[in-house]
Design an enzyme around this catalytic site. Structure first.
Site, PDB file in Angstrom:
ATOM      1  N   CYS A  87      -2.256  41.537  84.484  1.00 41.58           N
ATOM      2  CA  CYS A  87      -3.016  40.544  85.241  1.00 41.58           C
ATOM      3  C   CYS A  87      -3.232  41.037  86.680  1.00 41.58           C
ATOM      4  O   CYS A  87      -3.996  41.968  86.888  1.00 41.58           O
ATOM      5  CB  CYS A  87      -2.313  39.197  85.185  1.00 41.58           C
ATOM      6  SG  CYS A  87      -3.405  37.798  85.612  1.00 41.58           S
ATOM      7  N   HIS A 195      -1.048  38.179  79.145  1.00 41.58           N
ATOM      8  CA  HIS A 195       0.351  38.231  79.564  1.00 41.58           C
ATOM      9  C   HIS A 195       1.290  38.424  78.368  1.00 41.58           C
ATOM     10  O   HIS A 195       1.729  37.445  77.752  1.00 41.58           O
ATOM     11  CB  HIS A 195       0.729  36.932  80.284  1.00 41.58           C
ATOM     12  CG  HIS A 195       0.175  36.805  81.658  1.00 41.58           C
ATOM     13  ND1 HIS A 195       0.834  37.257  82.774  1.00 41.58           N
ATOM     14  CD2 HIS A 195      -0.992  36.276  82.090  1.00 41.58           C
ATOM     15  CE1 HIS A 195       0.109  37.001  83.850  1.00 41.58           C
ATOM     16  NE2 HIS A 195      -1.012  36.411  83.464  1.00 41.58           N
ATOM     17  N   GLU A 197       4.388  39.264  78.508  1.00 38.06           N
ATOM     18  CA  GLU A 197       5.709  38.742  78.866  1.00 38.06           C
ATOM     19  C   GLU A 197       5.826  37.250  78.582  1.00 38.06           C
ATOM     20  O   GLU A 197       6.932  36.717  78.476  1.00 38.06           O
ATOM     21  CB  GLU A 197       6.031  39.058  80.330  1.00 38.06           C
ATOM     22  CG  GLU A 197       5.361  38.178  81.365  1.00 38.06           C
ATOM     23  CD  GLU A 197       3.918  38.546  81.656  1.00 38.06           C
ATOM     24  OE1 GLU A 197       3.371  38.002  82.641  1.00 38.06           O
ATOM     25  OE2 GLU A 197       3.331  39.369  80.917  1.00 38.06           O
TER      26      GLU A 197
END
Length: 224
Positions: A87, A195, A197
């Site tokens: 990002c 994302h 994560e």
């Protein structure tokens, strides 16, 4: 081996990365402050997290590229070692010219935050080897400046060199050719807007993102 998570003023996904590396993959993550001038000697990979470095003033990632630590991140990448930007991290890597192209305002000029279906276009990179070629995966997006752009010559180079790793099944931001993630020509630097994560635990809605981290962690362990 240690995994360096770079922290800038405004980073807000640094702890997410830290917990995935420590609790899911059982490796040693460390935070490296943007004011440092050198990475620790025993770093295996560098991760540049999402957020809003320097408040996204001027242009997302445009100020962070001048942070002292970025000089050594460039050296690290130049030695063929893995660097992952997610990002805002993707934005920083393009501004630092570690990746081609750039990220613009979303086409509809609105922040987008949603689960996103992606296609794996290249599973032969250090960051994608745990996926199947052409596989559909789910990871969330959360950005206002995720509209990836490059000129036609660069786009053709990305295609010819198989540098496009991830694409959107339904484009949320206007990115050229639905691009969601790319690698550099050498394949050791990756930037992506989704994302992973935030998609690394079942309790968060899925674990497709975990395989991206597993890809480069296991790749590094094999090279020990």
């Amino acid at each position: 081996m240690k995994y360096a998570v770079i922290r800038f003023p405004g980073s807000n996904c640094d702890w997410d990365m830290f917990y995935v590396l420590r609790d899911q993959l059982h490796v040693e993550p460390i935070f490296v402050d943007y004011r440092e001038t050198e990475l620790p000697e025993d770093v295996a990979a560098v991760l540049v997290p999402g957020g809003f470095s320097y408040g996204d003033y001027l242009r997302s990632g445009a100020i962070a590229r001048f942070a002292p630590i970025m000089t050594d991140v460039k050296r690290f990448a130049g030695e063929g070692k893995p660097v992952l930007g997610i990002c805002n991290g993707f934005q920083i890597l393009t501004e630092a010219r570690l990746l081609p192209g750039g990220l613009r305002k979303n086409q509809h000029l609105e922040f987008v935050c949603q689960q996103q279906e992606l296609f794996v276009q290249n599973n032969q990179t250090a960051f994608s080897n745990q996926f199947e070629q052409g596989e559909k995966v789910m990871m969330p997006v959360a950005h206002g400046d995720g509209n990836y752009y490059c000129d036609e010559a660069t786009l053709q180079q990305l295609k010819d060199n198989h540098q496009i790793v991830l694409t959107y099944s339904e484009n949320p931001n206007g990115s050229i050719d639905d691009i969601a993630g790319i690698v550099n020509e050498q394949g050791n630097v990756m930037g992506m807007m989704p994302h992973p994560e935030r998609a690394s635990e079942d309790i968060l809605g899925g674990t497709d993102g975990l395989r991206l981290f597993q890809s480069f962690v296991e790749n590094q362990q094999l090279q020990k």
